[in-house]
Write a protein that holds these residues in place. Structure first.
Motif, PDB file in Angstrom:
ATOM      1  N   PRO A   1       0.829  -1.209   0.000  1.00 34.62           N
ATOM      2  CA  PRO A   1       0.000   0.000   0.000  1.00 34.62           C
ATOM      3  C   PRO A   1       0.862   1.257   0.000  1.00 34.62           C
TER       4      PRO A   1
ATOM      5  N   HIS B   1      -6.454   4.533  -2.137  1.00 37.88           N
ATOM      6  CA  HIS B   1      -7.475   3.503  -1.886  1.00 37.88           C
ATOM      7  C   HIS B   1      -7.282   2.314  -2.830  1.00 37.88           C
ATOM      8  N   HIS B   2      -6.925   2.607  -4.072  1.00 34.95           N
ATOM      9  CA  HIS B   2      -6.724   1.558  -5.079  1.00 34.95           C
ATOM     10  C   HIS B   2      -5.626   0.592  -4.644  1.00 34.95           C
TER      11      HIS B   2
ATOM     12  N   ILE C   1      -4.583   0.093  -1.455  1.00 37.32           N
ATOM     13  CA  ILE C   1      -4.620  -0.318  -0.039  1.00 37.32           C
ATOM     14  C   ILE C   1      -4.669  -1.843   0.113  1.00 37.32           C
ATOM     15  N   SER C   2      -5.273  -2.524  -0.847  1.00 31.26           N
ATOM     16  CA  SER C   2      -5.371  -3.992  -0.770  1.00 31.26           C
ATOM     17  C   SER C   2      -4.055  -4.675  -1.132  1.00 31.26           C
ATOM     18  N   GLY C   3      -3.102  -3.881  -1.619  1.00 29.08           N
ATOM     19  CA  GLY C   3      -1.888  -4.480  -2.174  1.00 29.08           C
ATOM     20  C   GLY C   3      -1.947  -4.574  -3.682  1.00 29.08           C
TER      21      GLY C   3
ATOM     22  N   PRO D   1      -4.812  -9.132   2.217  1.00 24.68           N
ATOM     23  CA  PRO D   1      -5.003  -7.705   1.937  1.00 24.68           C
ATOM     24  C   PRO D   1      -5.514  -6.926   3.132  1.00 24.68           C
ATOM     25  N   LEU D   2      -5.145  -5.649   3.156  1.00 24.16           N
ATOM     26  CA  LEU D   2      -5.792  -4.670   4.021  1.00 24.16           C
ATOM     27  C   LEU D   2      -7.029  -4.137   3.301  1.00 24.16           C
TER      28      LEU D   2
ATOM     29  N   PHE E   1     -14.054  -4.679  -6.144  1.00 25.62           N
ATOM     30  CA  PHE E   1     -12.917  -3.827  -6.540  1.00 25.62           C
ATOM     31  C   PHE E   1     -11.685  -4.268  -5.757  1.00 25.62           C
ATOM     32  N   GLN E   2     -11.397  -3.653  -4.622  1.00 23.70           N
ATOM     33  CA  GLN E   2     -10.206  -4.034  -3.875  1.00 23.70           C
ATOM     34  C   GLN E   2     -10.328  -5.422  -3.233  1.00 23.70           C
TER      35      GLN E   2
ATOM     36  N   PHE F   1      -6.147  -7.726  -5.107  1.00 26.62           N
ATOM     37  CA  PHE F   1      -4.831  -7.958  -4.502  1.00 26.62           C
ATOM     38  C   PHE F   1      -4.085  -9.131  -5.125  1.00 26.62           C
TER      39      PHE F   1
END
Lengths: 412, 412
Positions: free
Chosen positions: A219, A335-336, A338-340, B180-181, B254-255, B259
């Motif tokens: 992230p 935000h895009h 943040i999940s990795g 993922p976060l 989406f997220q 990841f």
């Protein structure tokens, strides 16, 4: 980044057309594009007044050397240059400003007239993501489809909502747009049918171009996200509203958006936009720390849409401003990631339709016509023209993002 | 396409390991992959028994010439070869079968042991799209979230529902997957928080690899779509269910999906799968003509998922079959292109989670555990292994698609 000598409003260019009042491309702008002449190879350049400075030729001649021993302007897209990162972008911008300056510049540079070239897609669009970052737009659309009490989805004030778009159909301004076929099912119809969209719309957006990527599983902060952005374009996220309403549950827009997305040919750099940063709208609820911003990253960018039915003069139907966006491009990118999710060179990040607080400031026909109640969606032959510019001691223009609607193809 | 001599079950290879009963890679298979040895350059090859035939070396040596005067196997990805189209794919397959045949083959070919190489992502994934084509999966998930009477969305029986996924995080089998976060908001919580996903899941899917594209504005028939498909891979569409449930309205996942997506290293060609085509499930409502199929394009492909918690032996927890899919890959692609969306070389088309009619045949923990009521989601250290194979007079295997869960990163 702070303001530097490239932002000096007093600076003028020896390219005289760049100094005209209201010119979109003064020496303070220098947006990047890709052009060709007479069927030749695609070349990289910056717009200056009514001309283009051929930066590929400058690199060939050794006047600009962004990466010693390596050619970054020979690929016909901006991606290799963007991959060098913000320090290189800034260094080259400084060098070009020096070469074009009315005092101390060089007057033997390779210039071509914008009127004599064909513009191409300036970047290889690696992936295209579209956000939904205008509170006014989300509220207007939500009110139409879910009623005023459920207008904003519960997550909306907490995160920039977005979805993955389709990169294969991002085209440069001027490319005609074929009306899409799709499954249509009216409110009174029992079964869907295949047909040409009857509710074809534009969406007025700003596109952020990712210049440097982020690693998978890593992230980034909003400050890092901002540094990853090379520049911005005008973006038309053409939409088939009738296809959308039937297809979008439960996985979101798909073919209703996949047929075409147009972008302006000039990428206005983040550095050139530095003097036009403004505060975002007030927050109704606190954002989570990963979305917090220590500085203002909204842009005071005037936007207009003109509609030109076939054979008729263009009429301006939208006047709005990108400053209304609730989430900045940096917040969207943070935000895009943040999940990795890895961000890559050439990713295109649409802001979502930009609407303002009054009816004329709405960035789609869906809103302007109240879903067709007060006017028509797009007809075959209609031309749609977006314009965008910032105003300081000079105009800093984006040029136009245009497209004309062609009739639908024959069903397969 | 009809069966040809490359499908002959009696054919054997001089590579003895390919003739063993149950071997995934007999001479009738010859799936394509990209490998490297000892840190060397990535090379293209086909699997045969326990070995890999180095097709890049065959091209260098002039034994295989798919495109005279041009090197298509030197790029370290399959895209240049795929772009040549179905006639070239079939011609090269025929040539390789001839070279590897126990009778009349050549025994001086460049073979390397699979045990001695590192496998790479076999294609440059241009765009990744994920469908939702299993009726059982859509029904199971819909029942959980919307109740049994609203399980299938109204559009589901009329079109293959899909959404655009994220190409930047498609990785080859064996790549670890970082938890993922994301924004999480439990049913009892007033505000979302940022945290590591607590409901991490796998999704068992089949991926179709697009070998040749279609033009923008040019829909294709299901027959044309089928010809555009080069082959298939196993695909794990890793999913964060808690992130998904909070983010997905109104624009889709989406997220929660961005990841990571894992694919098996070997692309099993459409031609190799020809003998295993079977009829799709019965239609409940007639499909529109653009989705009609004149021939059967479902695949009788056995699928299994094994779960290996850290330090424990793997246990098979899913047994199902791709034949259950309601929409074939050709129907998915024809729907994808109906709007005029251009398909491109290297596009990856996920089928959506493949579930069958009984509990053990469900392709996700969301279904297997009834959303966590009857078991856990994935823990750090868990390994997930997909297997797939067809059975005729021989086994035609996909190998495995594997991944181990790493702990979440620190928040930015």
């Amino acid at each position: 980044m702070t303001l530097n000598k490239t932002h000096d409003p007093a600076r003028r260019s020896w390219v005289e057309s760049a100094n005209a009042a209201g010119c979109a491309f003064p020496i303070q702008n220098l947006p990047w594009g890709v052009f060709s002449q007479g069927g030749g190879a695609a070349r990289v350049g910056v717009a200056i007044g009514e001309m283009i400075l051929d930066v590929s030729a400058l690199e060939e001649g050794g006047l600009v050397v962004p990466a010693p021993g390596r050619c970054v302007f020979g690929a016909g897209v901006l991606n290799p240059f963007m991959a060098l990162g913000p320090a290189a972008w800034s260094k080259v911008r400084g060098a070009l400003v020096g070469l074009l300056d009315a005092e101390g510049g060089r007057r033997d540079l390779p210039l071509v007239a914008q009127a004599d070239v064909v513009m191409h897609l300036p970047i290889f669009v690696r992936s295209y993501t579209d956000f939904y970052a205008s509170r006014e737009h989300a509220t207007n659309v939500g009110t139409m489809f879910r009623g005023p009490e459920n207008a904003l989805p519960p997550n909306w004030l907490h995160m920039p909502i977005g979805y993955n778009g389709r990169a294969s159909t991002v085209v440069v301004s001027g490319t005609p747009v074929r009306r899409p076929l799709g499954q249509l099912k009216g409110a009174g119809e029992v079964l869907p049918r295949l047909g040409a969209s009857e509710r074809l719309d534009f969406e007025l957006e700003l596109g952020a171009v990712i210049g440097t990527g982020s690693g998978m599983g890593q992230p980034v902060t909003t400050a890092e996200a901002w540094e990853m952005i090379f520049g911005f374009v005008l973006l038309n996220d053409w939409s088939a509203r009738d296809v959308q309403v039937w297809e979008y549950q439960p996985l979101g827009p798909f073919q209703s958006k996949a047929f075409a997305t147009s972008i302006s040919p000039w990428v206005v750099t983040r550095e050139a936009l530095e003097p036009f940063r403004v505060a975002p709208p007030a927050r109704e609820v606190d954002l989570l720390p990963y979305l917090a911003e220590g500085e203002d990253r909204n842009l005071d960018l005037h936007l207009e849409v003109a509609l030109a039915p076939e054979g008729q003069a263009a009429r301006t139907i939208v006047r709005t401003n990108a400053r209304h966006l609730y989430y900045s491009a940096a917040q969207q990118v943070a935000h895009h990631a943040i999940s990795g999710c890895a961000m890559e060179v050439g990713d295109l990040i649409g802001s979502g339709t930009i609407s303002g607080p009054i009816p004329e400031s709405c960035g789609s026909l869906l809103e302007l016509t109240e879903n067709g109640k007060r006017g028509d969606f797009l007809q075959d032959g209609d031309g749609v023209v977006f314009r965008g510019w910032c105003e300081g001691g000079y105009s800093l223009g984006f040029g136009t993002c245009e497209g004309v609607i062609l009739p639908a193809p024959v069903a397969p």
